[in-house]
Design a protein around this motif. Sequence first.
Motif, short mmCIF file in Angstrom:
data_model
loop_
_atom_site.label_atom_id
_atom_site.label_comp_id
_atom_site.label_asym_id
_atom_site.label_seq_id
_atom_site.Cartn_x
_atom_site.Cartn_y
_atom_site.Cartn_z
N ASN A 54 0.82 -1.21 0.00
CA ASN A 54 0.00 0.00 0.00
C ASN A 54 0.86 1.27 0.00
O ASN A 54 0.53 2.24 -0.69
CB ASN A 54 -0.95 0.00 1.20
CG ASN A 54 -2.08 -1.00 1.01
OD1 ASN A 54 -2.44 -1.34 -0.10
ND2 ASN A 54 -2.62 -1.48 2.11
N PHE A 88 -6.32 -1.91 -11.88
CA PHE A 88 -6.18 -1.42 -10.51
C PHE A 88 -7.51 -1.50 -9.75
O PHE A 88 -7.53 -1.82 -8.56
CB PHE A 88 -5.65 0.01 -10.50
CG PHE A 88 -5.53 0.59 -9.13
CD1 PHE A 88 -4.54 0.18 -8.27
CD2 PHE A 88 -6.45 1.53 -8.69
CE1 PHE A 88 -4.45 0.70 -6.99
CE2 PHE A 88 -6.37 2.06 -7.42
CZ PHE A 88 -5.36 1.64 -6.57
N ASP A 91 -7.93 -5.01 -8.70
CA ASP A 91 -7.03 -5.25 -7.58
C ASP A 91 -7.62 -4.71 -6.28
O ASP A 91 -7.60 -5.40 -5.25
CB ASP A 91 -5.68 -4.58 -7.88
CG ASP A 91 -4.70 -4.71 -6.75
OD1 ASP A 91 -4.73 -3.84 -5.85
OD2 ASP A 91 -3.90 -5.66 -6.76
N SER A 92 -8.16 -3.50 -6.32
CA SER A 92 -8.74 -2.89 -5.13
C SER A 92 -9.97 -3.66 -4.64
O SER A 92 -10.17 -3.83 -3.44
CB SER A 92 -9.13 -1.44 -5.41
OG SER A 92 -7.98 -0.69 -5.70
N GLU A 95 -8.86 -6.73 -2.82
CA GLU A 95 -8.36 -6.42 -1.48
C GLU A 95 -9.50 -6.11 -0.52
O GLU A 95 -9.54 -6.64 0.59
CB GLU A 95 -7.40 -5.24 -1.54
CG GLU A 95 -6.82 -4.89 -0.20
CD GLU A 95 -5.79 -3.78 -0.26
OE1 GLU A 95 -5.18 -3.51 0.79
OE2 GLU A 95 -5.59 -3.18 -1.33
N LYS A 96 -10.44 -5.28 -0.94
CA LYS A 96 -11.50 -4.84 -0.03
C LYS A 96 -12.59 -5.89 0.19
O LYS A 96 -13.16 -5.98 1.26
CB LYS A 96 -12.15 -3.54 -0.55
CG LYS A 96 -11.20 -2.39 -0.60
CD LYS A 96 -10.64 -2.08 0.76
CE LYS A 96 -9.61 -0.97 0.67
NZ LYS A 96 -8.73 -0.91 1.80
N GLN A 130 -4.51 -10.24 -6.47
CA GLN A 130 -3.73 -9.02 -6.36
C GLN A 130 -2.37 -9.15 -7.03
O GLN A 130 -1.90 -8.23 -7.68
CB GLN A 130 -3.53 -8.63 -4.89
CG GLN A 130 -4.74 -7.98 -4.28
CD GLN A 130 -4.40 -7.41 -2.94
OE1 GLN A 130 -4.22 -8.15 -1.98
NE2 GLN A 130 -4.30 -6.10 -2.87
#
Length: 160
Positions: A54, A88, A91-92, A95-96, A130
């Motif tokens: 991050n 991206f 990817d986010s 992660e979330k 990711q």
Amino acid sequence: MNYDVIKIFHALAAVAATGPLLFAPWLSARLKICCSENAALLLQGLTVTDRFYNIAGWALMLSGIGMFWLYDWHRLFQVWFLLSVAIFIIDSLAEKRLRDPAIAALVKLHPGGAEWGATVARLHKAVLAQMICTSAILIVMLLHSQLNINLLSVAPFHQY
């Protein structure tokens, strides 16, 4: 601000962002077969790789904004940039929606428990997603670079 210095910083941040995600899948795979003594250490290792990823990601975004501000603002609507932004976003979401809830659940669970295997599998899937997304963004950037392999700016039906 010097454009070339920011570009070098941007490239180093890209490598730094990719690095932890090449190591994180090994940590998440080890969680499947670990004993309870190692689980906390592996989860802490995943947290450290996520934090490093991050920080590198923020450095990457800020240096990218600096490069756009100084010189490259006209590239906002080129295919390579839009593709990178789309990757991206994926990817986010990984992660979330997958990684963060799985890590929060694993902190409360014990290795070998009923929910442990399914939660570790969800975490491993998120870590792999990711890793693939970040590597794909790096590949898009390398394909678009100023080198002779600039494949993303080839016009397939260009008439001479």
